[in-house]
Enzyme design. Structure first.
Site, PDB file in Angstrom:
ATOM      1  N   ASP A 133       4.395  24.537  24.417  1.00 55.43           N
ATOM      2  CA  ASP A 133       4.112  24.987  25.781  1.00 55.43           C
ATOM      3  C   ASP A 133       3.407  23.871  26.533  1.00 55.43           C
ATOM      4  O   ASP A 133       2.382  23.360  26.078  1.00 55.43           O
ATOM      5  CB  ASP A 133       3.230  26.247  25.742  1.00 55.43           C
ATOM      6  N   TYR A 135       1.906  22.312  30.396  1.00 58.31           N
ATOM      7  CA  TYR A 135       0.882  22.736  31.355  1.00 58.31           C
ATOM      8  C   TYR A 135       1.127  21.887  32.589  1.00 58.31           C
ATOM      9  O   TYR A 135       0.291  21.106  33.006  1.00 58.31           O
ATOM     10  CB  TYR A 135      -0.480  22.440  30.703  1.00 58.31           C
ATOM     11  N   HIS A 140      -1.360  25.196  39.091  1.00 64.08           N
ATOM     12  CA  HIS A 140      -1.921  26.056  38.038  1.00 64.08           C
ATOM     13  C   HIS A 140      -3.105  25.375  37.349  1.00 64.08           C
ATOM     14  O   HIS A 140      -4.176  25.977  37.185  1.00 64.08           O
ATOM     15  CB  HIS A 140      -0.842  26.414  37.012  1.00 64.08           C
ATOM     16  N   GLU A 207       6.929  31.364  33.574  1.00 65.76           N
ATOM     17  CA  GLU A 207       7.375  30.036  33.154  1.00 65.76           C
ATOM     18  C   GLU A 207       8.894  30.020  32.972  1.00 65.76           C
ATOM     19  O   GLU A 207       9.537  31.070  32.883  1.00 65.76           O
ATOM     20  CB  GLU A 207       6.735  29.656  31.797  1.00 65.76           C
ATOM     21  N   TYR A 250     -11.070  28.779  22.765  1.00 56.33           N
ATOM     22  CA  TYR A 250     -10.241  27.592  22.985  1.00 56.33           C
ATOM     23  C   TYR A 250     -10.952  26.255  22.790  1.00 56.33           C
ATOM     24  O   TYR A 250     -10.310  25.226  22.620  1.00 56.33           O
ATOM     25  CB  TYR A 250      -9.558  27.651  24.363  1.00 56.33           C
ATOM     26  N   LYS A 259      -2.923  33.432  22.649  1.00 59.30           N
ATOM     27  CA  LYS A 259      -1.545  33.138  23.046  1.00 59.30           C
ATOM     28  C   LYS A 259      -0.520  33.578  21.999  1.00 59.30           C
ATOM     29  O   LYS A 259       0.610  33.929  22.349  1.00 59.30           O
ATOM     30  CB  LYS A 259      -1.379  31.626  23.243  1.00 59.30           C
TER      31      LYS A 259
HETATM   32 CA    CA Z   1       1.569  28.951  29.096  1.00 60.92          CA
END
Ligand code: CA
Length: 421
Positions: A133, A135, A140, A207, A250, A259
């Site tokens: 994934d 970013y 965002h 996404e 995190y 996630k």
């Molecule tokens: Ca994501």
């Protein structure tokens, strides 16, 4: 007649004006129905073309495909035949569906080849080996940086120099229609002490993800110039996120249980070829990127994206309108960066874009941003309010591109949230 950017094609299959599945699209997917085992199909209008029956009837005889390649529970083996072959398969189907082509239209097997989409169950299109994934939306990353770090320096120093990403969990990626269970985990209570329970800040992330169509050897890299040879197609991707679990866990290694409980995808894989005509210029990147991330051509696409929330027994409301062209880092840069260290990729890997937010508040691609971490209520049409996603809510994402009267879309990814076990 060929599918060039200026040529509008039509089919003998009825396709309504707002259908995502036009003759210009022809996405691949895996379906089954009450009578048929899982197999590969192509969508057009309200129909599915059963490629295995087309093959049995000899429509691909000149291609010498491996026996039974379409009678599979995943697209991986077909994709693995290579882009030259998969392009030919799609073009053959497009040709057979053209309004003036009688070969399939008037064939005795037409009824067996053309099935109703509403009678089919769509399954996972690919067996995903690895999932990454990214970013890659500046808006965002800036919004999240403003909320959780420093509003004056929202982007971290590395962000404009490399497409930030992390290695995600492939086993919990599910197709549209499969519900998701609210995750439980550790969060921090208001006094700062760890507590255990169901997430109170369940969120979606709007996404797109691409599926790799060609493997590399460990030690090899893919250049931005060659990257598109390695991309088979795209799906809508809802990267479910538990913000309260994420916020506590995190540091310092990034996303984990906030996630990994699930991500949902749309079942029809829209090919890179179908999206080619919707390419637009990529955003200017300033400061200039290092050489291995520079691109000769554009790899950005004008694809409209939407997120909707439908509370239980209520109608659905659109909460976000965004666009894939908003992405700062494009797919070629993502793949070049992913492999620049020699990391190998395999057919069927999934690379998600990261949440796709635009500049306007109604273009933010997550509830985290739409409600500004729960500070503002998001009003739904029914008068109900949401700060995050509640039990019984269904989240629906849609995506389509449209240009010169030609539409190519993804259908939807639709997921209902069940209460924690
Ligand atoms: Ca994501």
């Amino acid at each position: 007649m060929s599918d060039s950017p200026t040529n509008t094609l039509s089919s003998w299959v009825e396709v309504t004006k707002n259908s995502d599945f036009t003759i210009h699209n022809l996405p691949f997917g895996i379906f089954q129905n009450k009578k048929l085992s899982p197999r590969i199909g192509i969508a057009i209008g309200d129909k599915i073309v059963d490629l295995s029956i087309l093959d049995q009837e000899g429509f691909f005889a000149d291609m010498f495909l491996p026996g039974g390649v379409f009678l599979s529970g995943s697209l991986n083996d077909m994709i693995g035949l290579g882009k030259v072959i998969t392009k030919k398969i799609r073009e053959r189907v497009q040709d057979l569906l053209l309004v003036d082509n009688e070969k399939l239209r008037d064939h005795s097997a037409r009824g067996k080849v053309m099935l109703h989409r509403k009678e089919a169950t769509m399954l996972m299109p690919v067996k995903i080996g690895d999932y990454t994934d990214f970013y890659s939306s500046k808006e965002h990353a800036t919004n999240v940086g403003k909320m959780f770090r420093d509003p004056e320096n929202a982007l971290l120093p590395n962000w404009k120099h490399l497409p930030v990403g992390y290695h995600g969990r492939a086993s919990s990626i599910i197709p549209s229609g499969v519900p998701i269970t609210r995750p439980k985990g550790q969060t921090k209570d208001p006094d700062g002490a760890p507590v255990f329970g169901p997430s109170k800040k369940l969120d979606f992330e709007l996404e797109l993800a691409f599926i790799t169509g060609k493997s590399t050897k460990l030690g090899d890299s893919v250049s931005t110039a060659d990257a598109e040879d390695y991309i088979f197609g795209f799906v809508l991707f809802n990267d479910w996120s538990a913000r309260d679990i994420q916020a506590w866990e995190y540091v310092p290694l990034g996303p984990f249980l906030g996630k990994s409980f699930g991500s949902s995808i749309s079942p029809w894989v829209v090919t890179l070829e179908a999206l080619e005509r919707f390419k637009v210029e990529s955003p200017v990147q300033e400061p200039e990127v290092l050489d291995y991330l520079k691109c000769e051509k554009s790899h950005s696409f004008d694809i409209n994206l939407e997120a909707h929330i439908q509370p239980e027994n209520e109608k659905s409301s659109k909460v976000c309108t965004s666009n894939f062209k908003n992405m700062y880092w494009n797919v070629a840069q993502q793949l070049a960066h992913h492999t620049v260290n020699g990391c190998n990729i395999n057919v069927g890997d999934m690379m998600a874009s990261g949440t796709i937010s635009g500049q306007e508040p109604d273009s933010f691609g997550s509830m985290l941003e739409l409600s500004w971490n729960g500070e503002n209520a998001v009003k739904l049409e029914s008068g109900t309010e949401r700060r995050f996603i509640e039990d019984g809510d269904t989240v629906i994402m849609k995506g389509f591109a449209e240009k010169n009267g030609i539409r190519v879309g993804f259908g939807e990814v639709k997921t209902t949230v069940l209460s924690a076990k």
